[in-house]
Scaffold this motif. Structure first.
Motif, PDB file in Angstrom:
ATOM      1  N   TRP A 115      29.372 -21.515  -5.469  1.00 22.39           N
ATOM      2  CA  TRP A 115      30.650 -22.268  -5.888  1.00 22.39           C
ATOM      3  C   TRP A 115      29.939 -22.905  -6.956  1.00 22.39           C
ATOM      4  O   TRP A 115      30.834 -23.382  -8.139  1.00 22.39           O
ATOM      5  CB  TRP A 115      30.834 -23.045  -4.734  1.00 22.39           C
ATOM      6  CG  TRP A 115      31.899 -23.836  -4.877  1.00 22.39           C
ATOM      7  CD1 TRP A 115      33.205 -23.516  -4.437  1.00 22.39           C
ATOM      8  CD2 TRP A 115      32.091 -25.238  -5.188  1.00 22.39           C
ATOM      9  NE1 TRP A 115      34.144 -24.650  -4.794  1.00 22.39           N
ATOM     10  CE2 TRP A 115      33.399 -25.730  -5.245  1.00 22.39           C
ATOM     11  CE3 TRP A 115      31.195 -26.252  -5.665  1.00 22.39           C
ATOM     12  CZ2 TRP A 115      33.809 -26.908  -5.384  1.00 22.39           C
ATOM     13  CZ3 TRP A 115      31.625 -27.224  -5.944  1.00 22.39           C
ATOM     14  CH2 TRP A 115      32.942 -27.906  -6.020  1.00 22.39           C
ATOM     15  N   GLN A 116      28.864 -23.552  -7.115  1.00 27.03           N
ATOM     16  CA  GLN A 116      28.617 -24.518  -8.285  1.00 27.03           C
ATOM     17  C   GLN A 116      28.151 -23.849  -9.539  1.00 27.03           C
ATOM     18  O   GLN A 116      28.287 -24.209 -10.594  1.00 27.03           O
ATOM     19  CB  GLN A 116      27.381 -25.410  -7.512  1.00 27.03           C
ATOM     20  CG  GLN A 116      26.612 -26.204  -8.626  1.00 27.03           C
ATOM     21  CD  GLN A 116      27.412 -27.633  -8.767  1.00 27.03           C
ATOM     22  OE1 GLN A 116      28.828 -27.654  -8.774  1.00 27.03           O
ATOM     23  NE2 GLN A 116      27.104 -28.339  -9.302  1.00 27.03           N
ATOM     24  N   PHE A 117      27.402 -22.547  -9.321  1.00 30.63           N
ATOM     25  CA  PHE A 117      26.705 -22.114 -10.581  1.00 30.63           C
ATOM     26  C   PHE A 117      27.236 -20.710 -10.662  1.00 30.63           C
ATOM     27  O   PHE A 117      26.868 -19.988 -11.679  1.00 30.63           O
ATOM     28  CB  PHE A 117      25.222 -21.920 -10.378  1.00 30.63           C
ATOM     29  CG  PHE A 117      24.593 -23.212 -10.097  1.00 30.63           C
ATOM     30  CD1 PHE A 117      24.188 -24.051 -11.064  1.00 30.63           C
ATOM     31  CD2 PHE A 117      24.087 -23.491  -8.600  1.00 30.63           C
ATOM     32  CE1 PHE A 117      23.869 -25.378 -10.509  1.00 30.63           C
ATOM     33  CE2 PHE A 117      23.554 -24.755  -8.311  1.00 30.63           C
ATOM     34  CZ  PHE A 117      23.437 -25.714  -9.172  1.00 30.63           C
ATOM     35  N   HIS A 153      17.723 -22.053  -6.764  1.00 32.19           N
ATOM     36  CA  HIS A 153      18.382 -23.132  -6.435  1.00 32.19           C
ATOM     37  C   HIS A 153      17.700 -23.789  -5.246  1.00 32.19           C
ATOM     38  O   HIS A 153      17.868 -24.739  -5.001  1.00 32.19           O
ATOM     39  CB  HIS A 153      19.911 -22.773  -6.356  1.00 32.19           C
ATOM     40  CG  HIS A 153      20.496 -22.694  -7.721  1.00 32.19           C
ATOM     41  ND1 HIS A 153      20.758 -23.430  -8.760  1.00 32.19           N
ATOM     42  CD2 HIS A 153      21.053 -21.304  -8.217  1.00 32.19           C
ATOM     43  CE1 HIS A 153      21.152 -22.710  -9.756  1.00 32.19           C
ATOM     44  NE2 HIS A 153      21.311 -21.451  -9.575  1.00 32.19           N
ATOM     45  N   GLU A 194      34.860 -26.948   3.150  1.00 32.90           N
ATOM     46  CA  GLU A 194      34.156 -28.010   2.511  1.00 32.90           C
ATOM     47  C   GLU A 194      34.205 -27.813   1.087  1.00 32.90           C
ATOM     48  O   GLU A 194      34.215 -28.620   0.287  1.00 32.90           O
ATOM     49  CB  GLU A 194      32.738 -28.020   2.980  1.00 32.90           C
ATOM     50  CG  GLU A 194      32.354 -28.420   4.435  1.00 32.90           C
ATOM     51  CD  GLU A 194      32.480 -30.050   4.376  1.00 32.90           C
ATOM     52  OE1 GLU A 194      33.721 -30.482   4.965  1.00 32.90           O
ATOM     53  OE2 GLU A 194      31.656 -30.689   4.228  1.00 32.90           O
ATOM     54  N   PHE A 195      34.409 -26.601   0.559  1.00 36.93           N
ATOM     55  CA  PHE A 195      34.406 -26.228  -0.797  1.00 36.93           C
ATOM     56  C   PHE A 195      35.727 -25.829  -1.208  1.00 36.93           C
ATOM     57  O   PHE A 195      36.070 -25.325  -2.416  1.00 36.93           O
ATOM     58  CB  PHE A 195      33.301 -25.179  -1.229  1.00 36.93           C
ATOM     59  CG  PHE A 195      32.034 -25.798  -0.893  1.00 36.93           C
ATOM     60  CD1 PHE A 195      31.566 -26.493  -1.847  1.00 36.93           C
ATOM     61  CD2 PHE A 195      31.253 -25.557   0.433  1.00 36.93           C
ATOM     62  CE1 PHE A 195      29.927 -27.006  -1.486  1.00 36.93           C
ATOM     63  CE2 PHE A 195      29.992 -26.005   0.666  1.00 36.93           C
ATOM     64  CZ  PHE A 195      29.421 -26.684  -0.358  1.00 36.93           C
ATOM     65  N   SER A 243      23.034 -22.603   7.760  1.00 37.35           N
ATOM     66  CA  SER A 243      22.540 -23.456   6.649  1.00 37.35           C
ATOM     67  C   SER A 243      22.175 -22.434   5.455  1.00 37.35           C
ATOM     68  O   SER A 243      22.636 -22.525   4.263  1.00 37.35           O
ATOM     69  CB  SER A 243      21.232 -23.988   6.821  1.00 37.35           C
ATOM     70  OG  SER A 243      21.746 -25.014   7.945  1.00 37.35           O
ATOM     71  N   TYR A 285      25.786 -21.494   4.076  1.00 41.74           N
ATOM     72  CA  TYR A 285      26.366 -22.668   3.458  1.00 41.74           C
ATOM     73  C   TYR A 285      25.713 -22.919   1.876  1.00 41.74           C
ATOM     74  O   TYR A 285      26.441 -23.015   1.138  1.00 41.74           O
ATOM     75  CB  TYR A 285      25.786 -23.885   4.298  1.00 41.74           C
ATOM     76  CG  TYR A 285      26.622 -25.162   3.731  1.00 41.74           C
ATOM     77  CD1 TYR A 285      26.045 -25.881   2.514  1.00 41.74           C
ATOM     78  CD2 TYR A 285      27.391 -25.776   4.432  1.00 41.74           C
ATOM     79  CE1 TYR A 285      26.354 -27.065   2.221  1.00 41.74           C
ATOM     80  CE2 TYR A 285      27.977 -27.002   3.986  1.00 41.74           C
ATOM     81  CZ  TYR A 285      27.465 -27.737   2.867  1.00 41.74           C
ATOM     82  OH  TYR A 285      27.896 -28.940   2.480  1.00 41.74           O
ATOM     83  N   LEU A 286      24.257 -22.660   1.909  1.00 41.52           N
ATOM     84  CA  LEU A 286      23.695 -22.587   0.762  1.00 41.52           C
ATOM     85  C   LEU A 286      24.141 -21.562  -0.449  1.00 41.52           C
ATOM     86  O   LEU A 286      24.349 -21.769  -1.403  1.00 41.52           O
ATOM     87  CB  LEU A 286      22.223 -22.525   1.002  1.00 41.52           C
ATOM     88  CG  LEU A 286      21.610 -24.143   1.433  1.00 41.52           C
ATOM     89  CD1 LEU A 286      20.179 -23.780   1.599  1.00 41.52           C
ATOM     90  CD2 LEU A 286      22.006 -25.234   0.262  1.00 41.52           C
ATOM     91  N   LEU A 323      27.511 -22.591  -1.256  1.00 42.02           N
ATOM     92  CA  LEU A 323      27.247 -23.839  -2.415  1.00 42.02           C
ATOM     93  C   LEU A 323      27.054 -23.273  -3.700  1.00 42.02           C
ATOM     94  O   LEU A 323      27.450 -23.865  -4.745  1.00 42.02           O
ATOM     95  CB  LEU A 323      26.183 -24.648  -1.959  1.00 42.02           C
ATOM     96  CG  LEU A 323      25.836 -25.797  -2.764  1.00 42.02           C
ATOM     97  CD1 LEU A 323      26.856 -26.870  -3.436  1.00 42.02           C
ATOM     98  CD2 LEU A 323      24.674 -26.623  -2.377  1.00 42.02           C
ATOM     99  N   PHE A 324      25.682 -22.422  -3.874  1.00 42.38           N
ATOM    100  CA  PHE A 324      25.241 -22.239  -5.069  1.00 42.38           C
ATOM    101  C   PHE A 324      26.065 -21.316  -5.928  1.00 42.38           C
ATOM    102  O   PHE A 324      26.178 -21.473  -7.066  1.00 42.38           O
ATOM    103  CB  PHE A 324      23.862 -21.301  -4.864  1.00 42.38           C
ATOM    104  CG  PHE A 324      22.802 -22.070  -4.155  1.00 42.38           C
ATOM    105  CD1 PHE A 324      22.936 -23.446  -4.239  1.00 42.38           C
ATOM    106  CD2 PHE A 324      21.641 -21.512  -3.601  1.00 42.38           C
ATOM    107  CE1 PHE A 324      21.813 -24.203  -3.864  1.00 42.38           C
ATOM    108  CE2 PHE A 324      20.860 -22.350  -2.982  1.00 42.38           C
ATOM    109  CZ  PHE A 324      20.814 -23.676  -3.013  1.00 42.38           C
ATOM    110  N   LYS A 362      33.805 -22.475  -8.073  1.00 42.78           N
ATOM    111  CA  LYS A 362      34.794 -23.735  -8.280  1.00 42.78           C
ATOM    112  C   LYS A 362      35.575 -23.880  -9.461  1.00 42.78           C
ATOM    113  O   LYS A 362      36.463 -24.510  -9.773  1.00 42.78           O
ATOM    114  CB  LYS A 362      33.646 -25.087  -8.627  1.00 42.78           C
ATOM    115  CG  LYS A 362      32.902 -25.006  -9.896  1.00 42.78           C
ATOM    116  CD  LYS A 362      32.101 -26.455  -9.805  1.00 42.78           C
ATOM    117  CE  LYS A 362      31.105 -26.290 -11.155  1.00 42.78           C
ATOM    118  NZ  LYS A 362      30.329 -27.489 -11.060  1.00 42.78           N
TER     119      LYS A 362
END
Lengths: 426, 426
Positions: free
Chosen positions: B111-113, B279, B145-146, B101, B104-105, B108-109, B123
């Motif tokens: 990828w997003q920011f 985040h 997933e991303f 996890s 993953y985070l 994610l972070f 992204k």
């Protein structure tokens, strides 16, 4: 009588009185905190016995609790969540220590892949959420992380203004979600009426198919009074209207057992669950089943939960009474209005428009921390600068009394000052 | 001698032998599982005493473990992570029950920011990751997933082929990350050499500023042999090269204490930590500090961890020995090759190219579950169809022996069959 009607010399005297009281408090050097909805130590003591609940038995339903697996959570933990949420255990996923995380993942997955894995993903359209206000700041933060636009909808004593909600859903096809804290709403304490629950369940009939209500039932069993108000079942209402996919429910034991070491649940339709689990399986191998078993053995069913919550109420009721006594005793309607919650974690205070930030500033200078102005609104902007969330659960009763006595002085001082010099404030 | 050189009649006889053995096994009706790297029940017993580690003491550093807060984790838990990872506790965030996890985070972070909140967010470009292969399927799932492209890089006995890695970083500016399991790599068991560690730390000097190595040190203390190989410190190497921001480390106790109820860590530079925490604070209010304290009291420091891991090794070593004995005794190099790990959770078997899927199919028909073909490769495609990950930890020694005896029969049958009819296979 309204302060507005007072001649300036009388206001001046009121101002001098308030200022004198304020200066006396300044000399006390207070250090008090009414900011966050944290349980107090006495409340946390209530669950200490949970540490012995396992009695060395680490097997349940022939599952070794100590090993990997079981993405949906332990059967007994799902059952406990179902009883608290008033739904079927088959609908429930038992997760980790945070319902906030389950909500965050729900938004992430819908944003990235589309709700129930169906296009359009929220990221493809400029997704917007309806946000009943005042509301919970951490809900709004999740929207901000994913650039989801937020549209405030005023709360009433019955829940969100549903005429407004329905009109927005009808006229704005960017709307993909809505935050709800349906029982003892954070911070107003409102319990959604049966009619509100029914109208929310009906939204799914006309809203965009990717629309989801995130139903954060954080205070489902957190009653202070008897008989406690009963929240209508959103699941039943959705079944009645054939809108089962439009609502996802959440709850946790953060304010039942332990804050931060509790147990969180998500309840949803089969489609929503299947999609959630598909992506959750990339995020984690599974939840902490040992902690889940601690919970389901310590609280075997809703009756045990209710008995446990009565012990919380016995600790919390005097605190809420103290807040209301001081507000009722020291302030009249000319200074503002406040909620009289029958449960939950907050008292919501509305000053005269334009005074909240100043009250909070004055309190801070006295050493009394209040939730920052605007916290309960999207983008931290309270359009009328009037709402202040009071959190009476964590301080001792004595600290709470001191904090509230300081608070009312700040309210009086800010209010009178604003009338003395009606113009020129920045 | 190579099977390829055998005349067809001899091969036919070998085939008949193998088929006869296979049919005998079929009659046994086996039901055995070598798929996942799960600890066995005896291993899990080792941590049962953790349940009593708190002794009713719920305060640490004047923090009430039972209440909200402490996003970075409890100081004692961060210290434990630092000792396991060989880094400074100030660099460490102690999280929940899953290092997956945290990874993953992290993805994610970024990828997003953007990594460390700096543009470009992953992204915005078609981000790609280098994936040493064979590798860990759950890492690859996060990339999927991303929509992060995956570029396989072959593993050697010293870690990833660094010439290839460096060339890719030089020539392909889409590369934003790289997965590493640096010690007892999943599944090959390789321990990255000092030179490999140093070259990985140097990548940050030439790679895109948004490049991050995700250093999943899942088996940091999971030694089977003495003296255990020592992994060079990636943190030190990065400091030497001024590339502290380019590597983020992870570890967990999933295979030290309890799988699913353990404790996970992230270690990173100040910039990376600050961005991660910013985040993370939207995702959760904080980790389960009670479970963190259970761990730090049960395992007070690296010596306690090492003593504990010796008990695991005593249980696991005979299992790994059993696998190697049967492979060494029953198969020669004409049937494939296999790893001889000194720690970790897997033996990696490479059949002759083109045979892995068939071996796995044959085993499945006997009732022996093996990790699906291709699992250890991006997009589940093993380009040579040869790798099979064997996980000997969970079954009993007796089950393991039966499973391995069946496995070698399947290997022989598939291999000989492939030579008998070299063409025409689907």
């Amino acid at each position: 009588m309204s302060l507005h009607a007072l001649p300036q010399d009388k206001l001046s005297r009121l101002h001098e009185d308030a200022l004198r009281q304020y200066r006396e408090l300044q000399r006390k050097g207070l250090s008090l905190d009414l900011t966050r909805g944290k349980p107090g130590p006495q409340q946390l003591d209530l669950a200490d016995a949970m540490e012995e609940a396992l009695e060395g038995k680490f097997v349940e339903d022939s599952t070794d609790l100590r090993n990997y697996g079981g993405l949906e959570g332990l059967a007994s933990a799902r059952q406990l969540g179902a009883e608290i949420l008033g739904t079927d255990s088959a609908d429930v996923i038992a997760g980790g220590n945070s319902s906030l995380s389950l909500m965050y993942l729900t938004v992430l997955f819908a944003w990235q892949f589309g709700p129930a894995d169906k296009s359009p993903a929220w990221k493809e359209s400029p997704a917007h959420f309806l946000c009943p206000v005042p509301g919970y700041d951490r809900h709004f933060s999740i929207c901000e992380e994913f650039d989801i636009g937020m549209i405030g909808v005023p709360m009433t004593g019955q829940g969100p203004d549903m005429d407004r909600v329905e009109a927005l859903i009808r006229n704005d096809d960017r709307i993909r979600g809505m935050w709800c804290v349906p029982k003892y709403s954070n911070p107003t304490g409102a319990v959604y009426s049966d009619e509100t629950v029914d109208r929310i369940a009906r939204l799914g009939k006309t809203a965009h198919p990717g629309f989801r209500v995130l139903w954060d039932n954080a205070y489902a069993v957190h009653d202070l009074c008897e008989p406690a108000p009963i929240l209508a079942g959103i699941g039943e209402a959705c079944r009645r209207h054939g809108t089962e996919d439009s609502v996802i429910q959440f709850a946790s034991t953060s304010k039942i057992t332990r804050a931060g070491s509790g147990l969180a649940w998500l309840a949803a339709s089969e489609k929503n669950r299947a999609s959630f689990l598909r992506h959750l399986g990339k995020f984690t191998i599974g939840p902490d089943k040992i902690n889940q078993a601690r919970h389901s053995r310590f609280l075997p069913g809703l009756n045990a939960v209710r008995e446990h919550m009565k012990k919380h109420a016995a600790i919390l009721k005097p605190r809420f009474d103290c807040v209301l006594e001081i507000l009722d005793g020291e302030l009249g309607p000319e200074y503002g209005s406040w909620s009289r919650p029958e449960g939950g974690y907050f008292v919501s205070f509305d000053s005269l428009p334009g005074n909240a930030a100043e009250i909070i500033r004055l309190a801070k200078e006295l050493g009394v921390s209040l939730t920052p102005a605007g916290s309960a609104f999207p983008y931290r902007k309270d359009p009328e600068d009037k709402n202040i969330r009071l959190a009476p659960t964590f301080p001792s009763l004595d600290e709470l009394r001191q904090a509230m006595e300081a608070f009312v002085v700040c309210v009086r001082l800010a209010t009178v000052k604003s009338l003395l010099k009606p113009a020129g404030h920045g």
